[in-house]
Design a protein around this motif. Structure first.
Motif, PDB file in Angstrom:
ATOM      1  N   ARG A   1      -2.028   1.915  -8.114  1.00 24.92           N
ATOM      2  CA  ARG A   1      -3.011   1.145  -7.348  1.00 24.92           C
ATOM      3  C   ARG A   1      -3.522  -0.030  -8.177  1.00 24.92           C
ATOM      4  NH1 ARG A   1      -6.269   4.882  -6.194  1.00 24.92           N
ATOM      5  NH2 ARG A   1      -5.422   5.399  -4.170  1.00 24.92           N
TER       6      ARG A   1
ATOM      7  N   VAL B   1       2.217   5.496  -2.449  1.00 26.27           N
ATOM      8  CA  VAL B   1       2.598   6.839  -2.012  1.00 26.27           C
ATOM      9  C   VAL B   1       4.006   7.165  -2.522  1.00 26.27           C
ATOM     10  CG1 VAL B   1       3.076   8.300  -0.010  1.00 26.27           C
ATOM     11  CG2 VAL B   1       1.116   6.758   0.011  1.00 26.27           C
TER      12      VAL B   1
ATOM     13  N   SER C   1      -0.948   7.679  -9.448  1.00 24.74           N
ATOM     14  CA  SER C   1      -1.530   7.088  -8.252  1.00 24.74           C
ATOM     15  C   SER C   1      -2.580   6.034  -8.629  1.00 24.74           C
ATOM     16  CB  SER C   1      -2.152   8.188  -7.403  1.00 24.74           C
ATOM     17  OG  SER C   1      -2.658   7.666  -6.209  1.00 24.74           O
TER      18      SER C   1
ATOM     19  N   ASP D   1       0.796  -1.202   0.000  1.00 23.07           N
ATOM     20  CA  ASP D   1       0.000   0.000   0.000  1.00 23.07           C
ATOM     21  C   ASP D   1       0.846   1.277   0.000  1.00 23.07           C
ATOM     22  OD1 ASP D   1      -2.644   0.774   0.006  1.00 23.07           O
ATOM     23  OD2 ASP D   1      -2.507   1.373   2.114  1.00 23.07           O
ATOM     24  N   ASP D   2       1.882   1.325   0.851  1.00 21.70           N
ATOM     25  CA  ASP D   2       2.643   2.569   0.948  1.00 21.70           C
ATOM     26  C   ASP D   2       3.576   2.770  -0.246  1.00 21.70           C
ATOM     27  OD1 ASP D   2       4.064   0.451   1.850  1.00 21.70           O
ATOM     28  OD2 ASP D   2       4.997   1.473   3.548  1.00 21.70           O
TER      29      ASP D   2
END
Lengths: 122, 137, 282
Positions: free
Chosen positions: B52, B20, B48, B16-17
């Motif tokens: 994802r 970022v 982004s 997930d990170d």
């Protein structure tokens, strides 16, 4: 994972997003907020995104979700401080945030919540 | 401000990170190339969405970011690689509102609207590579 | 190509007569430019140019991109740019270089030396090449100026003005293209944040035509402003444009439109709780 703090000011919950949000933080914030609205009986939620540099579809969807959750607890949600570049990008992306209220800055957001709150009591 | 990066840079997308981190890397390149603030924001937002996708639909992979030039203008190119199931129906995947997982289904089609060039290379069972480019105005 | 050693005779002549040569060169160019450049200015420029030129005597100027031309190129560029800004024509600019040729011919015409004559011919070729270079730099500098001016014009023709506390207006004039509309709209949204204004009036009274793309940009701006917590009002839609919008099938949706800028301002003020009343004038 970083958690976004939620502050309570009178009957309003203030969420000021100061970090680069990862998806887990978004989900955690939604849960924390639902918890907090229910436990405090707040009548409004202000999400300050003036420090947020990008809002993608996942983050954008969070605003709508939070607004829907708040509504279940009879609270209103205002998103404040969206940057112009972020707004232009969201429009291009095709995201309109469906009925979420917005205001230029925190002060105006609080004012809107105040007006809505009075309307409810009357 | 992160140090200046020369040449292409590659980072994994396994958690997930990492999404970022991809956003931050793409922003660094967009700033270096001096894209306008609006164009930076559009490109980072597209990155982004695509990062994802790589994580959720592709089961992870990596992103590659580089500064490019077509002789007349400079730009930033980012590509997203996975070895996931691939996309069986492209027309459907690029249509607004379609999604095979979570999200509003704006990922691919939305990202395409935010960039100047969008290339998709996918093979069922092999994986997907999405490459996007934003040119300096 | 000949090397500098071959042209020793000419180099010596030029060096020995440098002062008088430059003086006559300056004189000729000054009269050519009819007082638009002073002798002092010209002399400073030409001395520098002459010093950079001497080591190149013997070079035929076929390859002005070569490393030994670096200094003279940059001097030529500087000179040409200054001439563009000062409003000189390309011919006047190039003539400054060609004038030196005439002076050098005059200096050598009485010498009966075939070798020197050959060297002068090579030198003449070198000056031709440098003269052409001024054209190139002149054109390049002018392109830059045109680009700058069109950007400035864009800024000038699209002011975002504050017409009341909390109300901004952008009067759009002329032909709107997609790029220009985009720039204006970004500027407007920025201004909303900077001034803390909740209302923006986009007045298109002065706009002659709207195409689908421009209309889309207008629409997107209105939606983006709404996301930021502000409201846009579009005023001054001409009848022809209204027809185009309908004919193109562009959905203006729930966007607030008013016939005139005045109507739009009155509407914005009322929303802000300001009422305008006529006072009895005695």
């Amino acid at each position: 994972m970083e958690r976004v703090p939620i502050l309570k000011i009178g009957g309003v919950l203030l969420v000021s997003i100061q970090i680069d949000l990862q998806d887990q933080s978004v989900l955690a914030l939604q849960e924390d907020l639902a918890e907090k609205i229910s436990s405090t009986g707040a009548h409004g939620v202000v999400i300050d995104i003036s420090a947020v540099e990008i809002v993608d579809s996942f983050i954008g969807r969070m605003f709508a979700t939070i607004a829907s959750i708040s509504r279940l607890f009879d609270a209103d949600t205002v998103v404040v401080g969206m940057r112009p570049a972020v707004a232009i990008t969201l429009v291009e992306l095709g995201l309109t945030l469906g009925g979420v209220r917005t205001a230029l800055d925190l002060e105006r957001g609080m004012k809107i919540l105040g007006q809505l709150g009075r309307g409810r009591d009357a | 401000m992160p140090p200046r990066s020369d040449g292409p840079e590659q980072i994994p997308i396994d958690a997930d990170d990492d999404v970022v981190r991809v956003r931050q890397l793409v922003r660094t390149y967009a700033q270096q190339t001096k894209l306008s603030l609006v164009d930076q924001t559009k490109l980072v937002t597209a990155a982004s969405e695509l990062a994802r996708n790589t994580l959720i639909y592709g089961g992870g992979g990596f992103a590659r970011v580089e500064e490019v030039s077509d002789g007349r203008r400079a730009g930033v190119r980012a590509s997203f690689h996975d070895e996931g199931p691939g996309i069986p129906d492209l027309t459907l995947a690029l249509a607004d509102g379609w999604s095979s997982g979570s999200g509003l289904g704006l990922g691919l089609s939305g990202a395409r609207r935010l960039v100047d060039q969008f290339d998709l290379d996918t093979e069922v069972g092999r994986g997907t590579v999405v490459t996007v480019t934003k040119w300096k105005r | 190509m000949t090397d500098a050693g071959d042209a020793q005779r000419l180099t010596e002549l030029l060096r020995a007569n440098a002062d008088s040569l430059i003086d006559r060169w300056v004189g000729e160019v000054a009269s050519l430019l009819r007082g638009r450049a002073t002798r002092t200015e010209l002399e400073a420029d030409f001395r520098e140019f002459f010093a950079a030129l001497l080591p190149l005597v013997g070079n035929d100027g076929k390859d002005t991109g070569a490393p030994e031309f670096a200094e003279i190129r940059s001097l030529t560029e500087e000179y040409s740019r200054a001439r563009v800004r000062a409003g000189f024509t390309p011919s006047e600019t190039a003539s400054s270089v060609f004038s030196l040729k005439r002076e050098v011919f005059a200096l050598t015409e009485n010498e009966n030396d075939p070798e020197l004559f050959r060297q002068v011919m090579v030198f003449s070729g070198l000056l031709d090449a440098l003269g052409l270079l001024t054209f190139e730099f002149y054109a390049r500098a002018r392109d830059e100026i045109i680009r700058e001016q069109s950007e400035q014009l864009l800024e000038l023709t699209t002011p975002v003005v504050k017409i009341w506390e909390g109300v901004l207006a952008v009067p759009l004039v002329g032909t709107l293209d997609s790029a220009r509309t985009q720039v204006v709209m970004e500027k407007l949204l920025e201004a909303l944040v900077e001034t803390g204004s909740e209302h923006a009036i986009i007045d298109i009274t002065g706009v002659f035509a709207v195409d689908t793309q421009v209309a889309q940009h207008l629409l997107k701006t209105v939606v983006a402003a709404r996301l930021m917590g502000a409201e846009c009002i579009v005023s001054g839609i001409r009848p022809q444009i209204a027809q185009t919008i309908v004919a193109l099938g562009i959905e203006f949706g729930d966007i607030m439109t008013k016939a005139s800028l005045a109507d739009a301002l009155r509407y914005a003020l009322r929303r802000d709780g300001v009422d305008l009343v006529h006072r009895e004038v005695r």
